[in-house]
Motif scaffolding. Structure first.
Motif, PDB file in Angstrom:
ATOM      1  N   UNK A   1      -5.053   6.066  -0.248  1.00  0.00           N
ATOM      2  CA  UNK A   1      -5.561   5.311  -1.146  1.00  0.00           C
ATOM      3  C   UNK A   1      -5.415   5.578  -2.745  1.00  0.00           C
TER       4      UNK A   1
ATOM      5  N   UNK B   1       0.696  -1.338  -0.014  1.00  0.00           N
ATOM      6  CA  UNK B   1      -0.155  -0.061  -0.057  1.00  0.00           C
ATOM      7  C   UNK B   1       0.943   1.217  -0.003  1.00  0.00           C
TER       8      UNK B   1
ATOM      9  N   UNK C   1     -10.572   4.186  -3.990  1.00  0.00           N
ATOM     10  CA  UNK C   1     -10.940   3.967  -2.398  1.00  0.00           C
ATOM     11  C   UNK C   1     -11.654   2.554  -2.472  1.00  0.00           C
ATOM     12  N   UNK C   2     -11.282   1.641  -3.309  1.00  0.00           N
ATOM     13  CA  UNK C   2     -11.682   0.306  -3.102  1.00  0.00           C
ATOM     14  C   UNK C   2     -10.722  -0.940  -2.674  1.00  0.00           C
ATOM     15  N   UNK C   3      -9.588  -0.356  -2.247  1.00  0.00           N
ATOM     16  CA  UNK C   3      -8.548  -1.095  -2.042  1.00  0.00           C
ATOM     17  C   UNK C   3      -7.721  -1.693  -2.978  1.00  0.00           C
ATOM     18  N   UNK C   4      -7.801  -1.257  -4.074  1.00  0.00           N
ATOM     19  CA  UNK C   4      -6.942  -1.785  -5.065  1.00  0.00           C
ATOM     20  C   UNK C   4      -5.598  -1.680  -4.839  1.00  0.00           C
ATOM     21  N   UNK C   5      -4.834  -2.176  -5.252  1.00  0.00           N
ATOM     22  CA  UNK C   5      -3.217  -2.369  -5.458  1.00  0.00           C
ATOM     23  C   UNK C   5      -2.860  -0.825  -5.639  1.00  0.00           C
TER      24      UNK C   5
END
Lengths: 481, 342
Positions: B139, B69, B143-147
């Motif tokens: 992020x 992240x 904001x969807x947790x993608x790499x």
């Protein structure tokens, strides 16, 4: 030293380098030959030597409360399912595909969840009102240990060595106090452990607690737990799902989406939007861990792309709540236990989840049926098996789905029938009874891939309430077999 | 087989690093101080090979790279500290390893310091620094947790668009690299040969790691920590194919040096010896904070187009320049003073 020409030293060095190059090429060739390096299935056969993490060849459950895992290399005699019934107080070990009940044990309390160890040799059981985790062997359900997860000594994550009160002799029980109530964040008192999630090799164990949103992270080695960290997962609940290397964790939040955490430091990375999972959802990853599939509270099939954490919701209606959804090993279909029609296979080969979200969804998969950006049209149905139409099967609904090592599909119905299905023809191979088999009852919803409300199948009794699959892995460097 | 492959790869890598004199401290410094940028070109060639290769194998489903992240404070601070440290240490992480193999005892001191620096930060007494700096993340994407990659930053979800981005990056880089003037200082291999060898071996490290279920390529920091924990405490949990690669690098470098007649024990002057040790500690601390070194971030991480790796690499370069400037100024003043004295 450099004497001109090719000296003896140079000859030796060149020989070493030549052998090294051949060894490297051989290693890569071996990877290709064994399938450890293969297109579309990188996870297959990765259970390897020397520090390797054993990955599963078949659909791999993120969590014990999901369907466990079957491994291509496992011994057929060393696989089966575990069935929890009688209000969570009776545990059975059932061999598959034959359906023989190999062992049965009365549990010391009402089980909350059960999870096989990554090596498949043991199953860990948590309870509604007990702080200890009981460990049984998967094959004969012999009690192996009582484990009391050590609490942090304070809120700063100071470690406390804990261990197993093992009947085999090793380990000492840790003080189990401090988890008898209260809720809140890291380091605070909380209820008994609820859900357990092992990392791929079992070296890390993620524990959730009743009355708390905190996720505790433990190091694990042969049933010895050492507290490592706590993740403040406020606003989330239920089981924790992990990606292949447990670098990212997924957990349902209070709005029904999935919160995404970076496991190393507990940082909340984002959220899987556009879907609404039921409480205690199930989510099962494909063999290569690129996708995970489950169902929504409304009874739709949902697929999630692991890399982008994006989700698509298909309009196929299945059983609301906890419809079992199992990705097919090749990654081109999912098997779904539907409300009235037994099981169906849905074709997912036409869907690239990461590309099917947002505005492109309808264009990718046809006409969208709702106004949500992540919703797509029905996944094409390619196979169907009407359970009630099949001789010897009385139930219409599916409690759980699993794969056997030889690729057969195992279906456990809400009336305790274990049905083995040939996935290529979708024909029933065998039917056997598990659970008591004599109750006209339905399954309570649960994290074990259980079916939903059970209203059409009767009241609870000796029927499966949780079902998980296990298989003993022959290879792999597991922290606990 | 994987262990043997890892050791073999480490031997070949050590040999290639030594023969090519490949050190990213020298490469990054040459941006600022020198006209000969052969080692930078070698680095670019390594990146071109790996960016294309990683994308190809990812699209084929063989690789599923893990991307950190975007913990930007750690990437910035850790990268800068690492960059400064490698100037003091007289070599980057990989450079330090291979120079140990050729008998440079100053690099041995730097390696000991590197081990200490990583141990102190990565789970050690100062782990709070790592935790604190990695606590804040940005992020990347929706904001969807993608790499956290360039692809997510640009919102590219189509495989075709991703390949176009790769092409847009790789083609100009390759053109720049190959439109190079003749290499001015050539002791061992040419930069083309070095870049190709290290690039291919780095890509092979991805594949070997994938066979083990490890979703990362060549790295030196985490394997150093794992080796230390194994040697000191018998903890095998962190060992991976990368650990065997790293352990074999000095041996491969020794073989290369032996053939070339360069395998000689060299003692630096005491002052430089201490500085190299301190540089090693600084470098290890920086790498542990940033989550990678010049290999883990600047080759492997950048190959995935990870934002953290790219940011960290930028600050490694800045740290390298800053410390080079400081040392240059200090040495200039000292020499002027000595001239006046004389």
């Amino acid at each position: 030293m450099n004497t001109g020409g090719v000296s003896r030293t140079q000859q030796v060095v060149y020989a070493i380098l030549g052998v090294s190059a051949l060894t490297l090429l051989s290693a890569l060739g071996w990877g290709i030959a064994t399938g450890a390096l293969s297109a579309g299935g990188a996870a297959e056969g990765r259970a390897a030597e020397g520090g390797a993490s054993g990955s599963d060849g078949g659909p791999t459950a993120l969590l014990g409360t999901s369907r466990g895992s079957f491994d291509n290399g496992g011994d057929r005699g060393n696989q089966g399912i575990l069935v929890l019934s009688d209000g969570g107080t009776r545990l059975q070990s059932v061999h598959v595909p034959g359906g023989t009940v190999a062992a049965e044990v009365t549990l010391p309390g009402q089980a909350r969840a059960m999870v096989p160890t990554p090596g498949g040799v043991s199953v860990w059981v948590t309870f509604e009102d007990r702080g200890e985790i009981e460990v049984y062997s998967t094959t004969d359900l012999e009690h192996e240990a009582t484990i009391d997860p050590p609490p942090p000594e304070n809120g700063n994550g100071e470690a406390a060595d804990g261990g197993s009160d093992s009947e085999a002799g090793s380990g000492e029980a840790a003080d189990g106090g401090g988890r008898d109530g209260g809720g809140g964040g890291p380091g605070q008192r909380r209820g008994p452990p609820e859900h357990l999630t092992f990392s791929e090799t079992g070296e890390t164990l993620f524990v959730t607690w009743a009355e708390s949103s905190t996720i505790s992270v433990y190091r694990h080695e042969m049933r010895e737990l050492t507290f490592r960290d706590e993740i403040d997962a406020e606003g989330t609940e239920g089981p924790v799902f992990r990606n292949r290397r447990a670098t990212r964790l997924f957990r349902r939040d209070e709005d029904g989406g999935l919160a995404v955490f970076f496991a190393q430091n507990g940082q909340r990375m984002g959220r899987v939007e556009g879907t609404h999972f039921a409480e205690d959802p199930t989510l099962t990853f494909s063999a290569d861990y690129t996708e995970a599939w489950g169902s929504t509270s409304a009874g739709n099939v949902v697929g999630m792309d692991e890399a982008t954490s994006t989700a698509v919701v298909a309009s196929n209606e299945v059983a609301p709540g906890h419809a079992p959804v199992l990705p097919e090993g090749g990654g081109t279909a999912v098997y779904v236990g539907e409300r009235e029609r037994g099981i169906v296979a849905l074709d997912t080969s036409g869907i690239e989840i990461s590309e099917a979200t947002g505005g492109d969804a309808a264009a990718t998969a046809g006409d969208a049926t709702t106004d949500a950006g992540n919703e797509i049209a029905s996944l094409p149905q390619v196979q169907q098996l009407e359970l009630s139409d099949t001789a010897g099967i009385s139930a219409r609904r599916v409690a759980s789905l699993a794969h056997t090592d030889d690729g057969a599909l195992v279906v456990v119905t809400t009336r305790g029938e274990l049905v083995t299905v040939d996935p290529s023809t979708f024909e029933v191979v065998s039917v056997a009874e598990v659970g008591s088999g004599d109750d006209d009852a339905g399954a309570a919803g649960g994290a074990g891939g259980s079916a939903g409300d059970g209203a059409d199948d009767g009241a609870a009794g000796g029927v499966p309430e949780r079902v998980v699959a296990w298989s003993v892995k022959e290879d792999g460097n597991f922290a606990c077999f | 087989m994987i262990i043997a492959g890892g050791i073999a790869l480490g031997l070949l890598l050590g040999y290639s690093l030594q023969r090519g004199g490949y050190c990213m401290n020298t490469a990054f410094r040459s941006f600022y101080m020198e006209k000969d940028r052969s080692l930078v070109r070698a680095w670019i060639l390594i990146l071109v090979i790996n960016i294309i290769g990683v994308r190809l194998f990812t699209d084929l489903g063989v690789l599923q790279p893990d991307v950190a992240p975007f913990f930007w404070p750690a990437a910035i601070v850790g990268g800068f500290v690492f960059g400064a440290g490698m100037v003091m240490a007289g070599g980057c992480a990989s450079g330090t390893y291979y120079r140990c193999g050729r008998g440079m005892l100053g690099s041995v001191a730097a390696l000991v310091g590197f081990v200490i620096g990583t141990a102190v930060i990565d789970g050690g007494a100062l782990v709070g620094i790592q935790d604190g700096l990695r606590g804040a993340t940005i992020e990347v994407g929706n904001g969807d947790g993608a790499q956290a990659t360039v692809f997510a930053l640009l919102g590219l979800e189509s495989a075709l668009l991703r390949r176009l981005v790769i092409a847009a990056l790789a083609i100009p880089a390759a053109i720049w690299a190959f439109r190079a003037p003749k290499q001015r200082f050539l002791i061992g291999w040419t930069w083309q040969k070095t870049g190709t060898a290290v690039g291919v071996l780095a890509l092979a490290a991805w594949l070997l790691s994938a066979m083990q279920g490890r979703d990362f390529g060549l790295s030196f920091t985490q394997p150093t920590v794992a080796l230390t924990r194994f040697i000191v405490g018998g903890d095998t949990s962190g060992l991976s194919v990368a650990s065997f690669i790293v352990a074999a690098v000095p041996i491969g470098a020794f073989l290369a040096a032996k053939v070339a007649g360069e395998a000689v024990l060299r003692f630096p002057d005491p002052k430089r010896f201490v500085r190299q040790f301190g540089g090693g500690v600084t470098m290890g601390a920086g790498a542990s904070i940033a989550g990678g070194c010049n290999i883990g971030h600047s080759i492997t991480g950048v190959s995935t187009l990870g934002i953290t790796a790219i940011t960290s690499t930028a600050f490694i370069i800045l740290g390298c320049w800053a410390m080079t400037w400081v040392i240059y100024q200090t040495e200039s003043k000292r020499m002027k003073t000595e001239r006046r004295t004389v």
